[in-house]
Write an enzyme that holds these catalytic residues in place. Sequence first.
Site, PDB file in Angstrom:
ATOM      1  N   GLN A 143      50.512  26.060  63.330  1.00 31.38           N
ATOM      2  CA  GLN A 143      50.530  25.884  62.071  1.00 31.38           C
ATOM      3  C   GLN A 143      50.134  26.654  61.063  1.00 31.38           C
ATOM      4  O   GLN A 143      50.716  26.906  60.006  1.00 31.38           O
ATOM      5  CB  GLN A 143      50.117  24.482  61.851  1.00 31.38           C
ATOM      6  N   ARG A 183      55.221  17.112  59.808  1.00 30.29           N
ATOM      7  CA  ARG A 183      53.710  16.661  60.494  1.00 30.29           C
ATOM      8  C   ARG A 183      52.692  16.842  59.284  1.00 30.29           C
ATOM      9  O   ARG A 183      52.906  17.125  57.993  1.00 30.29           O
ATOM     10  CB  ARG A 183      53.301  17.532  61.368  1.00 30.29           C
ATOM     11  N   GLY A 184      51.566  16.354  59.459  1.00 28.89           N
ATOM     12  CA  GLY A 184      50.330  16.226  58.496  1.00 28.89           C
ATOM     13  C   GLY A 184      50.139  14.748  57.963  1.00 28.89           C
ATOM     14  O   GLY A 184      51.336  14.392  57.847  1.00 28.89           O
ATOM     15  N   ASP A 186      43.389  13.990  59.497  1.00 30.05           N
ATOM     16  CA  ASP A 186      44.371  12.876  59.953  1.00 30.05           C
ATOM     17  C   ASP A 186      43.733  11.663  59.817  1.00 30.05           C
ATOM     18  O   ASP A 186      44.578  10.600  59.723  1.00 30.05           O
ATOM     19  CB  ASP A 186      45.012  13.318  61.213  1.00 30.05           C
ATOM     20  N   ASN A 227      41.293  16.144  62.839  1.00 29.30           N
ATOM     21  CA  ASN A 227      41.872  17.070  62.653  1.00 29.30           C
ATOM     22  C   ASN A 227      42.600  17.848  63.682  1.00 29.30           C
ATOM     23  O   ASN A 227      42.232  17.689  64.634  1.00 29.30           O
ATOM     24  CB  ASN A 227      41.220  18.172  61.530  1.00 29.30           C
ATOM     25  N   ARG A 272      53.215   7.959  66.379  1.00 23.82           N
ATOM     26  CA  ARG A 272      52.102   8.776  66.711  1.00 23.82           C
ATOM     27  C   ARG A 272      50.698   8.057  66.504  1.00 23.82           C
ATOM     28  O   ARG A 272      50.768   7.327  65.589  1.00 23.82           O
ATOM     29  CB  ARG A 272      51.867  10.028  66.045  1.00 23.82           C
TER      30      ARG A 272
END
Length: 347
Positions: A194, A47-48, A235, A245, A87
């Site tokens: 996270q 992720r990220g 993001d 984000n 996504r």
Amino acid sequence: MEDHIVFHRDSAVLDLLDQRKLPDSEERFLCRTTADVITALQVMVVRGAPAIGVSAAFGCAIALRESAGPDWREKLRKNLAHLRAARPTAVNLAWAVDHMTALWERNASLGPEDLMKLFISEAETMRRADIASCMAIGRFGLPCVHDNDVILTHCNAGALATAGYGTALGVVRAAFENRKNIRVIADETRPFLQGARLTAWELQRDGIPMTVACDNACASLMSRGFVSLCVVGADRIAANGDFANKIGTSGVAILAKHYGIPVYTLGPTSTIDMNCPDGAHIPIELRDGDEIKNLWYEKPMALPEVKCFNPSFDVTDHELLTGIVTEKGICYPPFNESLAALFKDKK
């Protein structure tokens, strides 16, 4: 740290550090099919935004390998479309797949074997470029950090969220490497934790002083003067400076504005979507409410019949931002002008 995203050329396997298992264990998740890559993205093995983009680039090579046969071009287009849609919020996913698709279109005469070599080479180039970009972000953001700063982070925008080094944690690392006296407070970042699981894991490995705090401690920390700077990742950054984000970022920025604390979002230009005019046009992913009730606990945290609202991201208004740090420098308000200037040479 750069070994959390590894591509094995001989077998065309994407080898990912499974971030769901951290910090308890360091396990690997192997992607052999396009479906495996999509699963890895959706369940947050990786992720990220930048890490998603780099992983998707290698995923395009896997999609090509799956597309054998006389109709391989049609199969590849379908596989790439499925990968692109894995996504919705992080623009780097679509950016990476579109980049690889355009590369294919420019080399339409190549057969599958030569195209595979080209795809892998380009994905490796993108991986190296992302690491270099993160290090440049750290250098450009360094003047924003002062001796004795206590830096609040939300979510994880470190090496794990990129190909290496990190964006928001990139500037933290740069400050630490330049011997600035800093400390970090990492929001735990519910519901996926996270901050508590990933940011704390990274900073502990690097020996950077840090503390984890509950998300709902932000107002107390800021009101008591315990925070002097906020740095977060992104993001997707819209053309006017609004940015998406991890959920909770907007609340952090609102509190920081109230208490006079500077807020920076840090990310590569690949995270900037100049076709998106403002935050209202950023799609927000809604995730299964079971993450809130059951993800980290043996017993449910709410009754099974209770409904949950679980957006993965929120949008922070550009008026709450001090600046946007990219690999090309820092953008300041008015962001619609400073962000556009980053891309003027590409027109």
